[in-house]
Structure formats: C-alpha cells, structure tokens
Motif scaffolding. Structure first.
Motif, PDB file in Angstrom:
ATOM      1  N   GLY A  47      27.583  -1.154   6.475  1.00 26.07           N
ATOM      2  CA  GLY A  47      26.809  -1.955   7.423  1.00 26.07           C
ATOM      3  C   GLY A  47      25.440  -2.359   6.889  1.00 26.07           C
ATOM      4  O   GLY A  47      25.118  -3.555   6.838  1.00 26.07           O
TER       5      GLY A  47
ATOM      6  N   ARG B   5      25.806  -4.734   3.823  1.00 29.21           N
ATOM      7  CA  ARG B   5      26.179  -6.097   4.208  1.00 29.21           C
ATOM      8  C   ARG B   5      25.003  -6.848   4.818  1.00 29.21           C
ATOM      9  O   ARG B   5      24.821  -8.035   4.575  1.00 29.21           O
ATOM     10  N   GLU B   6      24.208  -6.146   5.617  1.00 26.02           N
ATOM     11  CA  GLU B   6      23.040  -6.795   6.219  1.00 26.02           C
ATOM     12  C   GLU B   6      22.032  -7.191   5.141  1.00 26.02           C
ATOM     13  O   GLU B   6      21.451  -8.278   5.182  1.00 26.02           O
TER      14      GLU B   6
ATOM     15  N   ARG C  71      23.331 -10.189   3.371  1.00 26.33           N
ATOM     16  CA  ARG C  71      23.194 -11.370   4.232  1.00 26.33           C
ATOM     17  C   ARG C  71      21.758 -11.902   4.205  1.00 26.33           C
ATOM     18  O   ARG C  71      21.537 -13.119   4.137  1.00 26.33           O
TER      19      ARG C  71
END
Length: 208
Positions: free
Chosen positions: A33, A36-37, A40
C-alpha cells in the motif's frame, strides 16, 4: 519516494527501467500500500510513468522535455550563482566546489557519463546551497534535477565529452575568481549549445 529518487541519482534505476514493486517492498520492509502510493505520487511529479495493471517505469525524458529543462535550469542557476558569489569568499567556493570538479574529471576519464552528469548535478546543487536561498533549493528539488541529468546522459552519448568537462572547468575558474559575468556567460552559452543539439533529429558531436 526518497529511495526511488536516490536510486535514479546513484544509477541503480535508469530512465526507461521498470520498477519491481515487490523488490521495493522487500528492501524497505514496507507493505504494498505505501509503496504503491509513493509510486503514484512520483508519477504525478513526472518522475515515473505509471501504467494501470502493468507497473511503473522510470520516465525517460524526451528531447523537448530536456530542452525545456535546460532553459529552466539555466535561469535558476544564474540567480543562484549571483547570490553564491556575493555571499561567499573565494576560499569557501574553492573548498566546496573543487572536489566536485575533480570528480567530474575522474568520471570523464573513466568514460562514465552517467557519473559525470551526476557530478554536474552536484555542482549546481552546491552552488544553490552556497546561495543560502532555501526557496531555490525547494525549486531544485521540485525539478528532480538528477532525473534530468540521468536522461541527458543517455541522450548525449558523444565523443566530445572532454569539451563538456572543459566548459565546466572554465566556468569554475571564473566562479573561484568571483567573476560572475564570465561564469554566467560560459554557462549561458553552454545551455544554448545544449538546446541546439537537442533540437536536432540526430545527436551530433557537440562543441565542434
């Protein structure tokens, strides 16, 4: 995010390279999590290309991106250089910048052009630090200058790299003399030559 940025600067990650999410999780001991953030957010800053269901790649700047960055950095560096020379004595400038120029020469002698571009990025970062202007530092960080220099190293693989180093040596001599006009002119002409090269369809030997 810092891990990826440092990886680009240090040559662990190259423009066009896919980042393996699970490897990053393992190295940093993070769950997917947060990783991935972070990826991004880096994609939002233009550092990565993020393709849904396929992954993230280090963005390779094209020639238009690089030419725009040359122009932007030239303006930023000119302002930083003026302030650095006004605020520091020659001895301080020499102590901070001489070792970086020495590393440029070593990188050129070893024909390690990514390392050379990294040292050039270090030189401009050091000038901005010497300016004492924290807002210039913020701007430099926002531009991801190491990403730019890594992409430039791939784009300008030419035979005349010694003359590239020579340009910085001449500018550096003027910097140590606190001769802003000469140093600024050398850097400005250098930026103009780079923009001219980047405007070509093929990469010629620069500074003929």
């Amino acid at each position: 995010m810092e891990y990826v940025r440092a990886g680009i600067a240090q040559g662990r990650f190259s423009p066009g390279q896919k980042l393996v999410e699970i490897d990053i999780c393992t190295v940093l001991d993070l769950k997917r999590g947060p990783v991935r953030e972070g990826l991004r957010m880096l994609a939002g800053q233009g550092v990565l290309d993020l393709i849904p269901n396929r992954g993230a790649w280090v963005r390779k700047l094209d020639r238009k991106d690089l030419a725009d960055m040359v122009q932007t950095l030239a303006s930023l560096n000119a302002g930083a250089l003026f302030q650095a020379l006004r605020k520091n004595e020659s001895a301080r400038l020499k102590a901070v910048l001489d070792p970086i120029v020495a590393e440029m020469r070593l990188a050129q002698a070893a024909r390690s052009y990514p390392a050379l571009m990294r040292e050039i990025a270090c030189y401009h970062r050091a000038v901005i630090a010497l300016s004492g202007n924290r807002y210039l530092t913020y701007l430099l960080e926002a531009l991801h200058v190491y990403h730019y220099h890594r992409s430039m190293a791939l784009e300008l693989t030419v035979e005349n790299w010694p003359l590239y180093v020579g340009t910085y040596e001449r500018a550096h001599e003027a910097v140590i003399r606190k001769d802003f006009a000469t140093a600024a002119t050398i850097f400005e002409e250098h930026a103009e030559r780079l923009q001219a090269v980047l405007g070509q369809d093929t990469t010629p030997a620069i500074f003929r």
